[in-house]
Design an enzyme around this catalytic site. Sequence first.
Site, PDB file in Angstrom:
ATOM      1  CD  GLU A   4       6.380   5.985   5.903  1.00  0.00           C
ATOM      2  OE1 GLU A   4       5.971   4.840   6.156  1.00  0.00           O
ATOM      3  OE2 GLU A   4       7.405   6.451   6.386  1.00  0.00           O
ATOM      4  CD  GLU A  54      -0.914  -0.132  -2.796  1.00  0.00           C
ATOM      5  OE1 GLU A  54      -1.864   0.563  -2.408  1.00  0.00           O
ATOM      6  OE2 GLU A  54       0.189  -0.145  -2.234  1.00  0.00           O
ATOM      7  CE  LYS A  85      -8.341   5.422  12.768  1.00  0.00           C
ATOM      8  NZ  LYS A  85      -8.698   4.061  12.301  1.00  0.00           N
ATOM      9  CB  CYS A 129       3.869   0.236   1.272  1.00  0.00           C
ATOM     10  SG  CYS A 129       5.227   0.167   2.452  1.00  0.00           S
TER      11      CYS A 129
HETATM   12  P1  NAD Z   1      -6.296   3.300   4.472  1.00  0.00           P
HETATM   13  O1  NAD Z   1      -5.839   4.566   3.857  1.00  0.00           O
HETATM   14  O2  NAD Z   1      -7.627   2.772   4.106  1.00  0.00           O
HETATM   15  O3  NAD Z   1      -6.328   3.437   6.065  1.00  0.00           O
HETATM   16  C1  NAD Z   1      -5.181   3.788   6.799  1.00  0.00           C
HETATM   17  C2  NAD Z   1      -5.617   4.467   8.085  1.00  0.00           C
HETATM   18  O4  NAD Z   1      -6.272   5.690   7.772  1.00  0.00           O
HETATM   19  C3  NAD Z   1      -6.610   3.659   8.918  1.00  0.00           C
HETATM   20  O5  NAD Z   1      -6.289   3.794  10.277  1.00  0.00           O
HETATM   21  C4  NAD Z   1      -7.935   4.325   8.595  1.00  0.00           C
HETATM   22  O6  NAD Z   1      -8.881   4.166   9.615  1.00  0.00           O
HETATM   23  C5  NAD Z   1      -7.508   5.768   8.460  1.00  0.00           C
HETATM   24  N1  NAD Z   1      -8.411   6.620   7.679  1.00  0.00           N
HETATM   25  C6  NAD Z   1      -9.230   6.274   6.669  1.00  0.00           C
HETATM   26  N2  NAD Z   1      -9.891   7.351   6.210  1.00  0.00           N
HETATM   27  C7  NAD Z   1      -9.483   8.415   6.950  1.00  0.00           C
HETATM   28  C8  NAD Z   1      -9.789   9.805   6.940  1.00  0.00           C
HETATM   29  N3  NAD Z   1     -10.669  10.328   6.091  1.00  0.00           N
HETATM   30  N4  NAD Z   1      -9.152  10.594   7.821  1.00  0.00           N
HETATM   31  C9  NAD Z   1      -8.244  10.103   8.687  1.00  0.00           C
HETATM   32  N5  NAD Z   1      -7.922   8.787   8.737  1.00  0.00           N
HETATM   33  C10 NAD Z   1      -8.525   7.956   7.876  1.00  0.00           C
HETATM   34  O7  NAD Z   1      -5.142   2.251   4.194  1.00  0.00           O
HETATM   35  P2  NAD Z   1      -5.145   0.695   4.523  1.00  0.00           P
HETATM   36  O8  NAD Z   1      -6.037   0.010   3.548  1.00  0.00           O
HETATM   37  O9  NAD Z   1      -5.367   0.519   5.983  1.00  0.00           O
HETATM   38  O10 NAD Z   1      -3.622   0.319   4.247  1.00  0.00           O
HETATM   39  C11 NAD Z   1      -3.133  -0.098   3.024  1.00  0.00           C
HETATM   40  C12 NAD Z   1      -2.451   1.035   2.288  1.00  0.00           C
HETATM   41  O11 NAD Z   1      -1.350   1.537   3.061  1.00  0.00           O
HETATM   42  C13 NAD Z   1      -1.833   0.623   0.973  1.00  0.00           C
HETATM   43  O12 NAD Z   1      -2.108   1.578  -0.019  1.00  0.00           O
HETATM   44  C14 NAD Z   1      -0.338   0.595   1.269  1.00  0.00           C
HETATM   45  O13 NAD Z   1       0.499   0.745   0.153  1.00  0.00           O
HETATM   46  C15 NAD Z   1      -0.213   1.705   2.227  1.00  0.00           C
HETATM   47  N6  NAD Z   1       1.030   1.598   3.005  1.00  0.00           N
HETATM   48  C16 NAD Z   1       2.072   2.443   2.705  1.00  0.00           C
HETATM   49  C17 NAD Z   1       3.281   2.327   3.378  1.00  0.00           C
HETATM   50  C18 NAD Z   1       4.446   3.219   3.042  1.00  0.00           C
HETATM   51  O14 NAD Z   1       5.394   3.251   3.820  1.00  0.00           O
HETATM   52  N7  NAD Z   1       4.429   3.927   1.933  1.00  0.00           N
HETATM   53  C19 NAD Z   1       3.424   1.371   4.378  1.00  0.00           C
HETATM   54  C20 NAD Z   1       2.342   0.533   4.656  1.00  0.00           C
HETATM   55  C21 NAD Z   1       1.142   0.666   3.956  1.00  0.00           C
END
Ligand code: NAD
Length: 508
Positions: free
Chosen positions: A268, A401, A193, A302
Site C-alpha cells: 500500500e 506526493e 516493524k 495516503c
Molecule cells: P517509508 O516507506 O519511508 O517507511 C515505511 C516503513 O518502511 C517504515 O517502518 C520504515 O522503517 C520501513 N522501511 C524503510 N526502508 C525500508 C527497507 N529498505 N526495507 C524494509 N523496510 C523499510 O514511508 P513513511 O514515510 O513512513 O510513510 C509515508 C508513506 O506511506 C507515504 O508515501 C504514504 O502515501 C504511504 N502510505 C500509503 C498507504 C496506503 O494504504 N496506500 C497508507 C498509509 C501511508
Amino acid sequence: MQTSTPLASNEHEARQLLARLAASPLPHFINGIAHAGSGATFTNVSPVDNTALGEVASGGDAEVDLACQAAAAAFPAWRDMPGDRRRALLHRIADAIEARARDIALVECMDTGQALRFMSKAALRGAENFRFFADRAPAARDGLSLPADEHLNYTLRQPIGPVGVITPWNTPFMLSTWKIAPALAAGCTVVHKPAEWSPLTAQMLVEIAHEAGLPPGVLNTVHGIGEQAGKALTMHPAIKAVAFVGESATGSAIMAQGAPTLKRVHFELGGKNPVIVFDDADLDRALDAVVFMIYSLNGERCTSSSRLLVQASIHDAFVARLEARVRQLKVGHPLDPATEIGPLIHSRHLAKVCGYFDVARREGATVAVGGRSSRTLTQGNYVEPTLITGAAASMAIAQEEIFGPVLTVMPFVDEADALARANGVAYGLAAYLWTADVGRSLRLARDLDAGMVWVNSENNRHLPSPFGGMKASGIGRDGGDYSFDFYMETKNVCVALGTHAVPKLGTA
Ligand code: NAD
C-alpha cells in the site's frame, strides 16, 4: 497540578503516559516478553516541540532473527487453534483496545502530531478492525466446491506462515491493526516493524494483545531503522510474506530485498489523488469534502485528495470559497480539541513539505494561501495549510506526493480533459468525483486509473470492500476476504468419482 484548559488537562494526562513509556528505552517485544536487544537505541522526538520522548531499542539482524524464530515456532499451534477460539481472543484484544482508546489517542497525538479530534476515532477504528476480522476467523479457511463431470474439485485456504508487517508513521496505530488483525485472524504469526518516527503505540498494541491472552510468539515487535530492522525482516527466510505500507520507493526496495527468498508482497504505497468537481455537483458538499480530504490528518494520509480538478466554468467562484475555508483552518497543538491541523511528523518532513512551496513558486504557480512554516508556532513542525492555484499538470506540485496539508488546484474543460488530468500521474490509489450526472459518474468510475473511486463522497470506509491502489500506489488489496487471500494459500483438492478412464501406458 492545575489543569485549567482542555489542552492543559489533555497534555498533563499525555505526559504521564509518555513518562511511563520513556522510563527506559522502549524495548522490542519478542516471544511474549520485552526484549532490550543489543543496547543500540535511537531517539524518538515529538513533533509538538521536537523534544525527546525517549530512547527506542534499535533492532538489527539479531533481533529480527530472534523475532522471526519466535514467530516460526508459534505458527503451528496458532494455525491449528480452532477459528472460534481465535475469534474470541481477537475480540478480547478489541475490548482491551477500546478500554485504552483514550490513552492510545493521547500518545499517538504526541508521537505523530495528529489532532486528537481524529486520533480518538482512529484508536476505536483499530478495535473495529480486530472485531471485523475476528468474526471472519472461523470461516477464513472455507473454500469453493468446483464439481466437474468425473471429479470434485474443492478449495481450502491455509495460513501462509509467519509474515512481516512493516508500517509507516501516519496514523500508525490504526494502520497497524488494519494489517495485523487479518493476519492473526487468518492464522499467521507476525513480526511487526513499526515506523521509527512513531514507535509508541505499536508498543501499546503488542502489550495490550498479550495482556488479552495472545500466546507468546504470535505477535512480535521489533523497533528499528527501515534499512536495518525492516530490511532484515524482508530478507528473513522464515517470513513467507511481507505486508508493507509506505512510500513507493521503499516498496521497490522491499521487492528487491525479498526476491531471493521469493516473498509474497502486498504494497500500500503513495498517492496523488484527484478530486474532480463538475459544475453540476452539489458544490456545498463538494467543498466540505475537498477541504476535509486534504487538510484532515495534516494531509499526511495516503488517500488525501491532494489535486483539485475543478471545472473551468466554476473554477474562480469555487476556489474563492475554498480559499476562505483554508484561511480559517485551526492549526495548533494536537491535544487541543479545537485543533484541525497539528504539527507534521518530523522536522525533516516539514522541510520536505516547505521545499515544495519554493518549487511551486519557481515553477510559476500561485501560492494563494499559506506556503510557509507557522510564524507563531515555531517550536514544533507546524506548517500553514496551503492552497496552490494556477498549477500546470506537468509541475512537480501536481505530480509528486507532498504528504502535507497542501492542495494543488487545476481547472479542466470537460469530461475528457478531467479524465486525462486525473490519470496523468504515476500514482493510482484513490479518486473522488463530484457530479450530479449519473452516466458521467459511471463512465469516469470505469475509466479512472485508481484502486478506489468515491462518487459524491469523501473517503468513506467499509471494511468488507477492497482497499488498495494501481500503478505506483500499490500491489494487492486489503479488506474483507481480500486480506485473507494475501495471508493464506489457496489449495485445490481434486477427488475422482472413480468413473473416469485413467490413461494407460506400457500396456501394448
Ligand atoms: P517509508 O516507506 O519511508 O517507511 C515505511 C516503513 O518502511 C517504515 O517502518 C520504515 O522503517 C520501513 N522501511 C524503510 N526502508 C525500508 C527497507 N529498505 N526495507 C524494509 N523496510 C523499510 O514511508 P513513511 O514515510 O513512513 O510513510 C509515508 C508513506 O506511506 C507515504 O508515501 C504514504 O502515501 C504511504 N502510505 C500509503 C498507504 C496506503 O494504504 N496506500 C497508507 C498509509 C501511508
